[in-house]
Design a protein around this motif. Structure first.
Motif, PDB file in Angstrom:
ATOM      1  N   LYS A   5       3.034  21.702  -5.966  1.00 52.10           N
ATOM      2  CA  LYS A   5       2.977  22.775  -6.945  1.00 52.10           C
ATOM      3  C   LYS A   5       2.628  22.164  -8.307  1.00 52.10           C
ATOM      4  O   LYS A   5       2.795  20.955  -8.518  1.00 52.10           O
ATOM      5  CB  LYS A   5       4.313  23.510  -7.020  1.00 52.10           C
ATOM      6  CG  LYS A   5       4.733  24.192  -5.714  1.00 52.10           C
ATOM      7  CD  LYS A   5       6.020  24.972  -5.901  1.00 52.10           C
ATOM      8  CE  LYS A   5       6.523  25.512  -4.563  1.00 52.10           C
ATOM      9  NZ  LYS A   5       5.562  26.430  -3.923  1.00 52.10           N
ATOM     10  N   PHE A   6       2.154  23.005  -9.230  1.00 48.14           N
ATOM     11  CA  PHE A   6       1.671  22.522 -10.523  1.00 48.14           C
ATOM     12  C   PHE A   6       2.283  23.334 -11.661  1.00 48.14           C
ATOM     13  O   PHE A   6       2.442  24.550 -11.553  1.00 48.14           O
ATOM     14  CB  PHE A   6       0.145  22.627 -10.595  1.00 48.14           C
ATOM     15  CG  PHE A   6      -0.578  21.729  -9.632  1.00 48.14           C
ATOM     16  CD1 PHE A   6      -1.054  20.491 -10.023  1.00 48.14           C
ATOM     17  CD2 PHE A   6      -0.768  22.125  -8.308  1.00 48.14           C
ATOM     18  CE1 PHE A   6      -1.711  19.662  -9.133  1.00 48.14           C
ATOM     19  CE2 PHE A   6      -1.428  21.308  -7.403  1.00 48.14           C
ATOM     20  CZ  PHE A   6      -1.908  20.067  -7.818  1.00 48.14           C
ATOM     21  N   ILE A  65      -7.247  21.258  -8.711  1.00 47.87           N
ATOM     22  CA  ILE A  65      -6.081  21.977  -8.196  1.00 47.87           C
ATOM     23  C   ILE A  65      -6.383  22.787  -6.934  1.00 47.87           C
ATOM     24  O   ILE A  65      -5.627  22.684  -5.947  1.00 47.87           O
ATOM     25  CB  ILE A  65      -5.445  22.848  -9.302  1.00 47.87           C
ATOM     26  CG1 ILE A  65      -4.726  21.952 -10.314  1.00 47.87           C
ATOM     27  CG2 ILE A  65      -4.469  23.871  -8.708  1.00 47.87           C
ATOM     28  CD1 ILE A  65      -4.141  22.695 -11.503  1.00 47.87           C
ATOM     29  N   ARG A  74       2.526  28.762  -6.834  1.00 43.07           N
ATOM     30  CA  ARG A  74       2.215  27.334  -6.767  1.00 43.07           C
ATOM     31  C   ARG A  74       1.629  26.767  -8.064  1.00 43.07           C
ATOM     32  O   ARG A  74       1.665  25.550  -8.271  1.00 43.07           O
ATOM     33  CB  ARG A  74       1.251  27.060  -5.601  1.00 43.07           C
ATOM     34  CG  ARG A  74       1.862  27.404  -4.238  1.00 43.07           C
ATOM     35  CD  ARG A  74       1.018  26.890  -3.102  1.00 43.07           C
ATOM     36  NE  ARG A  74       0.952  25.434  -3.080  1.00 43.07           N
ATOM     37  CZ  ARG A  74       0.181  24.745  -2.234  1.00 43.07           C
ATOM     38  NH1 ARG A  74      -0.582  25.395  -1.355  1.00 43.07           N
ATOM     39  NH2 ARG A  74       0.171  23.437  -2.254  1.00 43.07           N
ATOM     40  N   VAL A  75       1.095  27.622  -8.918  1.00 41.96           N
ATOM     41  CA  VAL A  75       0.544  27.172 -10.202  1.00 41.96           C
ATOM     42  C   VAL A  75       1.218  27.968 -11.316  1.00 41.96           C
ATOM     43  O   VAL A  75       1.099  29.197 -11.376  1.00 41.96           O
ATOM     44  CB  VAL A  75      -0.982  27.354 -10.274  1.00 41.96           C
ATOM     45  CG1 VAL A  75      -1.506  26.872 -11.633  1.00 41.96           C
ATOM     46  CG2 VAL A  75      -1.670  26.609  -9.141  1.00 41.96           C
ATOM     47  N   SER A 117       1.952  28.316 -15.561  1.00 45.62           N
ATOM     48  CA  SER A 117       1.329  27.923 -16.825  1.00 45.62           C
ATOM     49  C   SER A 117       2.046  28.557 -18.005  1.00 45.62           C
ATOM     50  O   SER A 117       2.632  29.637 -17.896  1.00 45.62           O
ATOM     51  CB  SER A 117      -0.145  28.330 -16.841  1.00 45.62           C
ATOM     52  OG  SER A 117      -0.278  29.742 -16.755  1.00 45.62           O
ATOM     53  N   LEU A 160      -4.325  22.290  -3.484  1.00 42.68           N
ATOM     54  CA  LEU A 160      -3.475  23.337  -2.923  1.00 42.68           C
ATOM     55  C   LEU A 160      -3.749  23.523  -1.434  1.00 42.68           C
ATOM     56  O   LEU A 160      -2.833  23.820  -0.654  1.00 42.68           O
ATOM     57  CB  LEU A 160      -3.700  24.663  -3.663  1.00 42.68           C
ATOM     58  CG  LEU A 160      -3.241  24.716  -5.126  1.00 42.68           C
ATOM     59  CD1 LEU A 160      -3.629  26.052  -5.749  1.00 42.68           C
ATOM     60  CD2 LEU A 160      -1.737  24.479  -5.248  1.00 42.68           C
ATOM     61  N   LEU A 183      -6.062  30.633 -12.297  1.00 42.77           N
ATOM     62  CA  LEU A 183      -5.390  29.869 -11.240  1.00 42.77           C
ATOM     63  C   LEU A 183      -3.955  30.347 -11.043  1.00 42.77           C
ATOM     64  O   LEU A 183      -3.475  30.482  -9.912  1.00 42.77           O
ATOM     65  CB  LEU A 183      -5.398  28.377 -11.582  1.00 42.77           C
ATOM     66  CG  LEU A 183      -6.644  27.573 -11.229  1.00 42.77           C
ATOM     67  CD1 LEU A 183      -6.547  26.172 -11.813  1.00 42.77           C
ATOM     68  CD2 LEU A 183      -6.834  27.502  -9.721  1.00 42.77           C
ATOM     69  N   SER A 184      -3.258  30.599 -12.146  1.00 39.94           N
ATOM     70  CA  SER A 184      -1.872  31.051 -12.065  1.00 39.94           C
ATOM     71  C   SER A 184      -1.777  32.415 -11.392  1.00 39.94           C
ATOM     72  O   SER A 184      -0.849  32.668 -10.611  1.00 39.94           O
ATOM     73  CB  SER A 184      -1.254  31.117 -13.471  1.00 39.94           C
ATOM     74  OG  SER A 184      -1.224  29.845 -14.067  1.00 39.94           O
TER      75      SER A 184
END
Length: 484
Positions: free
Chosen positions: A331-332, A321, A356-357, A359, A325, A349-350
């Motif tokens: 985006k995830f 990821i 963009r991330v 969860s 990015l 990551l979030s």
């Protein structure tokens, strides 16, 4: 034909994995083909709480002197009666079917599931004198591995089929436990259930069954190799003449973008695909806490839902990821729970990339459906995958999957190459090596094609128009049951 289908879990009553989905969908599909099916599962506390109409069929006395009550119930989502093995000391407890609150296996699992198997064997032989005796018995995974063994001592046993859903999971115990279960002494032998100085309930299923199946053709080949066989490869090679790979289907009523009750907009391959996916994308991102500005940005959305464990290759995705990015505008969205290290990595990551991330640590049925409908690409980089269902959900929902070439993923996803696209065969993206670099490259290929709307829509429609239900697979099981 009379069929007894035995499993340790069944959706929607109790579920930890794909076995529950199969135990729900396959018996229903068989019933539609005219099979007289009975499904046997344990009477867990959760199961009893979710059923309202039950009656007592009778009591069975088992070999160790244990007496169990058998209940019969109906459920609106099942087309046949459910038979519940009611043994409170074994199944009425807090925790999931196999582990306690500490996430450790229940120490008495051998006793609990030997009881389930013996009770199921007695029911198959009409042990309650109901006038119903099975022509075939279908056992599933190690929890019912002793079922074919118990039936082997009967004078005229039904045909037995044993399905391995994931060979990485078995149940082994020592000789003292073996004796405490009052199992026939000759079962403790290398030719039957003994496995490197212990007894394996999985091996018992492999050796005593008449037919052995796995949940995809590719996985049937893979488990005969040291890499995927988890010590059972030599055994599986020795019994390869009775080994069959049958691809799982999906519940195409529950998982159908035309009717899915969890979606805010419905769509189908023949129309409204873009509009439907756009509306569900907005609902998904709203539920994940995205701002209105982020929701409206027309960038590709990549999703993943499932257990956060190394088998699923989630570590590869989490490592891929950050460079993605930097190199793309994607985006995830990731949904799941699992190993603490991976959950912490996803949380980090979030927090680092809040726009963009996204969860959700846990499982949400609604979010899972919205993710399949609202994302543009589905990432499923499993190190091994006996069958996999999410890649088929994704295909149905017009969300091309990126998968590793293994098990059922290899059997269902056709890599998008210029030739396969031109021939109308491509439906996703496939990579071979279980590395972050290989996964990243496959996702970048998907993002490049995403920028070509006509080609992308062709890919989507190829996936959406295929058949992923249980009808064909159910017919294949009828063949192995020996139905006329």
């Amino acid at each position: 034909m009379k069929l007894l289908f035995a499993a340790s879990e069944m959706f929607p009553l109790i579920k930890t994995g794909g076995l529950a989905d199969v135990a729900h969908s396959l018996p229903n599909a068989l019933a539609e083909l005219g099979v007289d099916v009975r499904v046997v599962i344990p009477a867990y506390r959760t199961v009893l709480d979710r059923l309202t109409q039950m009656r007592v069929l009778g009591w069975l006395k088992l070999s160790a002197g244990t007496e169990v009550r058998i209940l019969e119930a109906m459920h609106p989502e099942m087309k046949m009666p459910l038979w519940l093995v009611d043994a409170p000391t074994a199944f009425d407890r807090v925790g999931d079917p196999y582990t306690g609150a500490n996430q450790q296996d229940w120490p008495d699992n051998p006793t609990r599931f030997a009881l389930l198997s013996e009770a199921a064997a007695s029911l198959a032989m009409d042990g309650l004198s109901l006038g119903w005796q099975a022509d075939a018995v279908h056992a599933n995974d190690w929890q019912t591995g002793l079922l074919p063994a118990y039936l082997s001592v009967e004078t005229q046993p039904p045909r037995t089929v044993f399905t391995v859903h994931n060979i990485a999971y078995d149940c082994q115990f020592d000789f003292g436990t073996f004796q405490s279960l009052h199992l026939p002494a000759h079962w403790w032998s290398m030719e039957l259930g003994e496995f490197y100085g212990r007894f394996s309930m999985l091996k018992a299923g492999l050796m005593f069954s008449d037919v052995l199946t796995t949940v995809s053709p590719r996985y049937a080949d893979e488990i005969r190799t040291p890499e995927y066989g988890y010590g059972y490869a030599p055994i599986l090679s020795a019994v390869s003449d009775k080994l069959v790979g049958i691809l799982n289907g999906i519940d195409d009523i529950t998982w159908n973008p035309r009717t899915d009750k969890h979606l805010v907009a419905h769509y189908q391959a023949g129309g409204k695909v873009r509009a439907g996916k756009r509306a569900n994308r907005q609902a998904l991102l709203t539920a994940m806490g995205a701002s209105e500005e982020v929701i409206q940005q027309p960038v590709p959305l990549i999703g993943s839902v499932g257990r956060l464990v190394y088998q699923k290759g989630i570590d590869l995705l989490l490592d891929a990821i950050p460079p993605l990015l930097e190199r793309t505008n994607a985006k995830f969205v990731l949904i799941g729970t699992g190993e603490a290290k991976l959950m912490h990595q996803l949380e980090a990551l979030s927090k680092t990339h809040p726009d963009r991330v996204f969860s959700h640590l846990g499982y949400s049925e609604t979010l899972a459906h919205q993710l399949e409908a609202g994302c543009d690409i589905f990432a499923m980089p499993s190190r091994y995958e006996p069958c996999g269902l999410n890649q088929m959900y994704s295909l149905c929902y017009g969300t091309p999957p990126v998968v590793r070439e293994t098990g059922g993923l290899a059997d269902t996803v056709v890599d998008a190459t210029p030739r396969s696209i031109a021939r109308g065969e491509a439906n996703g993206f496939v990579f071979t090596e279980p590395t972050t670099h290989a996964l990243q490259a496959a996702i970048e290929r998907a993002l490049e094609l995403f920028e070509q709307p006509k080609q992308w829509m062709k890919l989507i429609k190829t996936g959406m128009r295929a058949e992923y239900g249980w009808k064909q697979s159910a017919q294949a099981y009828l063949d192995v049951y020996g139905a006329d």
